[in-house]
Motif scaffolding. Sequence first.
Motif, PDB file in Angstrom:
ATOM      1  N   LEU A 174       0.827  -1.205   0.000  1.00  0.00           N
ATOM      2  CA  LEU A 174       0.000   0.000   0.000  1.00  0.00           C
ATOM      3  C   LEU A 174       0.857   1.249   0.000  1.00  0.00           C
ATOM      4  O   LEU A 174       0.565   2.217  -0.707  1.00  0.00           O
ATOM      5  N   GLU A 175       1.914   1.255   0.801  1.00  0.00           N
ATOM      6  CA  GLU A 175       2.773   2.435   0.883  1.00  0.00           C
ATOM      7  C   GLU A 175       3.472   2.716  -0.447  1.00  0.00           C
ATOM      8  O   GLU A 175       3.682   3.850  -0.827  1.00  0.00           O
ATOM      9  N   GLN A 176       3.820   1.634  -1.164  1.00  0.00           N
ATOM     10  CA  GLN A 176       4.473   1.818  -2.445  1.00  0.00           C
ATOM     11  C   GLN A 176       3.486   2.271  -3.518  1.00  0.00           C
ATOM     12  O   GLN A 176       3.806   3.083  -4.376  1.00  0.00           O
ATOM     13  N   ALA A 177       2.274   1.723  -3.451  1.00  0.00           N
ATOM     14  CA  ALA A 177       1.308   2.001  -4.504  1.00  0.00           C
ATOM     15  C   ALA A 177       0.628   3.352  -4.347  1.00  0.00           C
ATOM     16  O   ALA A 177       0.317   4.020  -5.330  1.00  0.00           O
ATOM     17  N   TRP A 178       0.388   3.754  -3.114  1.00  0.00           N
ATOM     18  CA  TRP A 178      -0.383   4.972  -2.872  1.00  0.00           C
ATOM     19  C   TRP A 178       0.497   6.022  -2.210  1.00  0.00           C
ATOM     20  O   TRP A 178       0.855   5.897  -1.049  1.00  0.00           O
ATOM     21  N   PRO A 179       0.859   7.068  -2.909  1.00  0.00           N
ATOM     22  CA  PRO A 179       1.715   8.117  -2.329  1.00  0.00           C
ATOM     23  C   PRO A 179       0.962   8.953  -1.304  1.00  0.00           C
ATOM     24  O   PRO A 179      -0.260   8.956  -1.261  1.00  0.00           O
ATOM     25  N   LYS A 180       1.715   9.667  -0.492  1.00  0.00           N
ATOM     26  CA  LYS A 180       1.146  10.612   0.468  1.00  0.00           C
ATOM     27  C   LYS A 180       0.152   9.934   1.421  1.00  0.00           C
ATOM     28  O   LYS A 180      -0.968  10.406   1.615  1.00  0.00           O
ATOM     29  N   MET A 181       0.561   8.803   1.999  1.00  0.00           N
ATOM     30  CA  MET A 181      -0.327   8.087   2.910  1.00  0.00           C
ATOM     31  C   MET A 181      -0.603   8.905   4.169  1.00  0.00           C
ATOM     32  O   MET A 181      -1.672   8.809   4.754  1.00  0.00           O
ATOM     33  N   GLY A 182       0.369   9.718   4.618  1.00  0.00           N
ATOM     34  CA  GLY A 182       0.151  10.555   5.802  1.00  0.00           C
ATOM     35  C   GLY A 182       0.006   9.718   7.059  1.00  0.00           C
ATOM     36  O   GLY A 182       0.769   8.793   7.306  1.00  0.00           O
ATOM     37  N   THR A 183      -0.998  10.036   7.868  1.00  0.00           N
ATOM     38  CA  THR A 183      -1.220   9.307   9.113  1.00  0.00           C
ATOM     39  C   THR A 183      -1.778   7.913   8.830  1.00  0.00           C
ATOM     40  O   THR A 183      -2.317   7.643   7.768  1.00  0.00           O
ATOM     41  N   ARG A 184      -1.651   7.044   9.836  1.00  0.00           N
ATOM     42  CA  ARG A 184      -2.245   5.709   9.743  1.00  0.00           C
ATOM     43  C   ARG A 184      -3.719   5.837  10.117  1.00  0.00           C
ATOM     44  O   ARG A 184      -4.080   5.839  11.283  1.00  0.00           O
ATOM     45  N   LYS A 185      -4.555   5.940   9.126  1.00  0.00           N
ATOM     46  CA  LYS A 185      -5.974   6.199   9.366  1.00  0.00           C
ATOM     47  C   LYS A 185      -6.698   4.942   9.820  1.00  0.00           C
ATOM     48  O   LYS A 185      -6.297   3.828   9.504  1.00  0.00           O
ATOM     49  N   PHE A 186      -7.771   5.146  10.570  1.00  0.00           N
ATOM     50  CA  PHE A 186      -8.606   4.026  10.991  1.00  0.00           C
ATOM     51  C   PHE A 186     -10.071   4.445  10.950  1.00  0.00           C
ATOM     52  O   PHE A 186     -10.407   5.632  10.997  1.00  0.00           O
ATOM     53  N   SER A 187     -10.933   3.449  10.851  1.00  0.00           N
ATOM     54  CA  SER A 187     -12.370   3.718  10.920  1.00  0.00           C
ATOM     55  C   SER A 187     -13.053   2.558  11.628  1.00  0.00           C
ATOM     56  O   SER A 187     -12.622   1.405  11.525  1.00  0.00           O
ATOM     57  N   ILE A 188     -14.108   2.891  12.371  1.00  0.00           N
ATOM     58  CA  ILE A 188     -14.924   1.890  13.060  1.00  0.00           C
ATOM     59  C   ILE A 188     -16.376   2.192  12.725  1.00  0.00           C
ATOM     60  O   ILE A 188     -16.836   3.327  12.914  1.00  0.00           O
ATOM     61  N   LEU A 189     -17.095   1.200  12.231  1.00  0.00           N
ATOM     62  CA  LEU A 189     -18.502   1.367  11.893  1.00  0.00           C
ATOM     63  C   LEU A 189     -19.323   0.413  12.747  1.00  0.00           C
ATOM     64  O   LEU A 189     -19.103  -0.802  12.724  1.00  0.00           O
ATOM     65  N   ILE A 190     -20.256   0.970  13.503  1.00  0.00           N
ATOM     66  CA  ILE A 190     -21.064   0.185  14.437  1.00  0.00           C
ATOM     67  C   ILE A 190     -22.496   0.065  13.913  1.00  0.00           C
ATOM     68  O   ILE A 190     -23.188   1.072  13.716  1.00  0.00           O
TER      69      ILE A 190
END
Length: 266
Positions: free
Chosen positions: A176-192
């Motif tokens: 993912l880091e190689q394929a997608w530039p400018k990853m920035g922060t390690r994002k997360f999501s939680i859906l309840i």
Amino acid sequence: MIQRLKELGLSELEARCYLTLHEEPHLSGYEVAKRVSTSRTNVYAALRSLTDKGICRIIEGDPVHYDVVPIDQLIRYMRVKFEQTAKGLVNELKSPPRSKPSFYNWQGNKHLDTAIRRMIANAKKNILVDIWAEDVHWVEEALLDAEERGITVVLIVLGECQISLKNVFIHKADDLEQAWPKMGTRKFSILIDGQAALLGGFGGDVKLTALETDHPAITELLKNAFYHDVVMMRIEEDFGAELASRYGENYEKIINYYIREKGWDF
């Protein structure tokens, strides 16, 4: 240990007195004070408080001695008492109808941890989590508890991860880091339950914050992202070699077309 007792509603000194008497019962107040290295006045006040709460027991004599209720009995008592109190509050304080979606901002480790645990604990049907492997510890315990009580838990992890949940999908973080530039922060999501969401990011230069919302635009976006993920993972599983040959190992041919040839910079 002291911190866990404090989370049950005991003060620092009450927790220390409890542990002292748990390890060595039938002590006088003077003996307890010596072991916790605190003034007898404060210790006697703490022992009275513990007694009033039903946590400490008095053995009459001269001098008076103290004992504590065993921890398993104490936990069962507190659980029943909490459930009775909670049931009464729910009956008396009915939640008003929500007129419009809301957005809440949480900042800092403690607030974020509390928000994560609260939301997961209130799931009724399903939980969907998308998170980096480095940050799984934030949700692991709460997710395992949720799955144990019958909630459908789906975890999408970026990076290798060892966790005993039933439904785990893993992306290779390096890819993912190689394929997608400018990853920035390690994002997360939680859906309840498809209705409430928590989104944020770890690392980078941004202060640890998360957004909690029940806005349909956000929850539907997370659902769409999930179905996109599972569809793509199934396609890659069935046609991985063909996709790599046509588009590159990590779809870099597609990404480079839009970034380098078309000049898009989002």
